[in-house]
Design a protein around this motif. Structure first.
Motif, PDB file in Angstrom:
ATOM      1  N   PRO A 134      -2.781  12.899  -3.090  1.00 24.85           N
ATOM      2  CA  PRO A 134      -1.855  12.016  -3.155  1.00 24.85           C
ATOM      3  C   PRO A 134      -2.423  10.815  -2.181  1.00 24.85           C
ATOM      4  O   PRO A 134      -2.349   9.350  -2.438  1.00 24.85           O
ATOM      5  N   GLU A 135      -2.890  10.795  -0.929  1.00 26.01           N
ATOM      6  CA  GLU A 135      -3.656   9.886  -0.296  1.00 26.01           C
ATOM      7  C   GLU A 135      -4.846   9.063  -1.061  1.00 26.01           C
ATOM      8  O   GLU A 135      -4.753   7.723  -0.993  1.00 26.01           O
ATOM      9  N   LEU A 136      -5.538   9.832  -1.618  1.00 25.80           N
ATOM     10  CA  LEU A 136      -6.755   9.177  -2.244  1.00 25.80           C
ATOM     11  C   LEU A 136      -6.306   8.326  -3.642  1.00 25.80           C
ATOM     12  O   LEU A 136      -6.544   7.288  -4.016  1.00 25.80           O
ATOM     13  N   MET A 137      -5.236   8.976  -4.266  1.00 21.84           N
ATOM     14  CA  MET A 137      -4.708   8.118  -5.271  1.00 21.84           C
ATOM     15  C   MET A 137      -3.775   6.912  -4.763  1.00 21.84           C
ATOM     16  O   MET A 137      -3.965   5.795  -5.699  1.00 21.84           O
ATOM     17  N   ALA A 138      -3.313   6.918  -3.496  1.00 18.95           N
ATOM     18  CA  ALA A 138      -2.713   5.630  -3.071  1.00 18.95           C
ATOM     19  C   ALA A 138      -3.558   4.647  -2.645  1.00 18.95           C
ATOM     20  O   ALA A 138      -3.275   3.580  -2.452  1.00 18.95           O
ATOM     21  N   HIS A 139      -4.803   5.139  -2.397  1.00 18.65           N
ATOM     22  CA  HIS A 139      -6.022   4.073  -2.054  1.00 18.65           C
ATOM     23  C   HIS A 139      -7.240   4.065  -2.690  1.00 18.65           C
ATOM     24  O   HIS A 139      -8.143   3.600  -2.264  1.00 18.65           O
TER      25      HIS A 139
END
Length: 559
Positions: A134-139
């Motif tokens: 989820p963090e890579l998706m958000a960034h």
């Protein structure tokens, strides 16, 4: 625990291993010294996860090469993993990364963290990024347009297939909770349960062990012929090139050409250059052994055709092996031929000891040294303007005859951790290759039951018999059946039962407590020396190592 006479406090860590406990105590002492409060310490210690430490190199599908990083996935561990990967990049193989969200502290600036991650990947030459979490998706805006992102490993596995990857060098690096082992399994070229594991750290350790035995000015040529004695030459060559070996030595031109295709740039000596395509030899900058006048004249003639001058060659002297090479009486004619042209030049003069490991033959070995020294003086005096390397010592010679190390030594079987001397002088060597498989079936049989082809194995007691998926097509000699050797299961030696089959064999695991399907089985390695198998077969470890079939998956790792 109690710190400096204060009140006692309690913490829990999710480990039981001795090393993990010791590390936790070190961390506790540091945090207490830094003044971190006990509740914070308790929370952080309880949230620790076990850290793997293996970097594995595995053959992938569709011409890919996988670098599976089992280490913790944080920013600081990314750079060394990328460096390990970069050493394996070739012109025809693009680098890509499959990576999960990074582990970090709660107060980390995520925008800055993933921006720095993207910059690091770009500097490393990574052309394609697949991010999972989820963090890579958000960034994902921090990364290039060719990047792809998935919320979870499950989504990646659902949407991607092996056909999406072709001819790439793929670093697979994920935090433990993302289960990236499933991605590695998807992209592996072979799914055979039998694996030859090659410990690259042991290669480095053995190389340094022999380097410590010689002078700093003495060069080392490393023998990686016969596909690195069965271990596979590409990864070994990359490791030795990084360690500073002076030369690699292969048996035939094709082996050297494969190393050049894999990006190896260091000098390569070809020991049996019976090639027709001299142009390929020149194009790949492979330096041939010269052992006959016919071959030398043919090489000079072909070098002239292609306008080549000063091409390095290596002069083989037959000092007593009586296999290949020039005799002392041949040298005047050889020197005259070499000095009459400028197409090829002698880079080294060398010979081979035939009984260095047998103290009973030391007089003959000394005769070889004396004979070779005379030949060296004749050749070197004819070329005073040129530095010509002299080398005669093999792995055993390095150990037993250090006074004869000359300008270079040739490190062969010792590099792979196989001892040629059993007097303690080589006890610092570590085995490099280990052949492992797993139990695929367990059966209980009464006394008197026969096992395998032709009923050759008869049980002398009530027994638990395991079947393992490795046989003579994998390189397990049939003479190792009938209880002639044992394998290791959960720390217990288990004898073979009956005949070795083509793709399987049976072992007696009656004495192994709690044995189960899927348990690891060591054929040879840390606990079962390859020397033991060689002794049973009446042969040498070289033959056992080089007999492991190419269908057996090779996995290279560093800790």
């Amino acid at each position: 625990y109690i710190y400096i006479g204060g009140q006692s406090a309690v913490l829990e860590i999710p480990f039981e291993g001795e090393h993990e406990l010791e590390n936790a105590i070190h961390c506790l002492a540091v945090m207490l010294l830094l003044g971190i409060n006990q509740e914070t310490i308790r929370q952080r210690m309880a949230s620790l996860t076990l850290v793997g430490t293996r970097l594995e190199v595995i053959e992938g599908v569709n011409g890919c090469l996988l670098v599976h990083d089992n280490y913790t996935s944080d920013f600081n561990s990314l750079a060394p993993a990328l460096d390990f990967m970069k050493r394996r990049i070739t012109p025809d193989c693009k680098a890509m990364v499959i990576v999960s969200d990074l582990m970090h502290d709660a107060d980390t600036d995520l925008e800055d963290l993933y921006r720095r991650m993207a910059e690091l990947l770009a500097i490393a030459g990574v052309s394609r990024v697949i991010g999972i979490g989820p963090e890579l998706m958000a960034h994902k805006g921090c990364f290039g347009p060719e990047s792809e992102f998935f919320a979870s490993t499950e989504e990646f596995l659902h949407k991607k297939s092996t056909s999406d990857f072709r001819g790439e060098l793929i670093l697979i690096k994920g935090a433990p909770e993302f289960g990236f082992g499933r991605i590695c399994e998807l992209l592996e070229a072979r799914q055979h349960e039998t694996v030859l594991e090659i410990n690259l750290d042991a290669v480095v350790s053995n190389f340094n062990a022999f380097r410590s035995r010689i002078k700093p000015t003495t060069a080392i040529a490393c023998m990686i012929k016969a596909s690195g004695y069965g271990a596979g030459s590409h990864e070994l060559a990359r490791t030795l090139q990084a360690q500073g070996a002076s030369y690699l030595a292969v048996a035939v031109h094709d082996e050297g050409a494969d190393l050049r295709r894999a990006g190896i740039t260091m000098p390569i000596l070809v020991l049996n250059p019976t090639v027709e395509n001299f142009h390929a030899l020149f194009a790949d900058r492979l330096e041939p052994e010269i052992y006959s006048f016919d071959f030398l004249r043919a090489l000079i003639r072909e070098a002239g055709r292609y306008g080549i001058t000063d091409y390095p060659v290596h002069i083989k002297i037959d000092s007593g092996m009586h296999r290949l090479g020039f005799l002392k009486e041949d040298l005047p004619e050889l020197i005259e031929l070499l000095r009459s042209q400028d197409r090829v030049v002698p880079r080294s003069i060398f010979s081979h000891l035939c009984a260095a490991d047998d103290p009973m033959e030391d007089d003959y070995t000394q005769q070889q040294f004396d004979y070779f020294d005379e030949c060296c003086r004749m050749l070197l005096s004819a070329f005073p303007e040129r530095k010509i390397l002299r080398h005669i010592l093999n792995s055993t010679g390095i150990t037993r005859f250090p006074d004869h190390q000359l300008d270079m030594v040739r490190l062969g079987i010792g590099l792979y951790g196989v001892k040629t001397m059993h007097d303690g002088s080589q006890d610092d060597l570590r085995p490099v290759s280990s052949l492992n498989t797993v139990i695929i079936s367990l059966k209980n049989w009464p006394e008197g039951t026969t096992i395998g082809y032709n009923r050759r194995g008869t049980l002398k007691r009530q027994s638990v018999i395991a079947t393992i998926p490795v046989g003579y097509a994998d390189g397990i000699n049939r003479h190792l059946g009938y209880g002639n050797t044992s394998v290791m299961v959960n720390g217990i030696k288990c004898p073979t039962v009956g005949s070795i089959c083509m793709d399987a064999c049976m072992i007696d695991v009656t004495d192994v407590a709690d044995v189960k399907v899927g348990d690891r089985v060591e054929i040879f390695g840390e606990n079962i020396p390859v020397d033991d198998l060689a002794e049973v077969l009446g042969t040498i470890p070289y033959e056992v190592l080089t007999s492991v079939s190419q269908r057996v998956k090779r996995v290279y790792y560093r800790e």
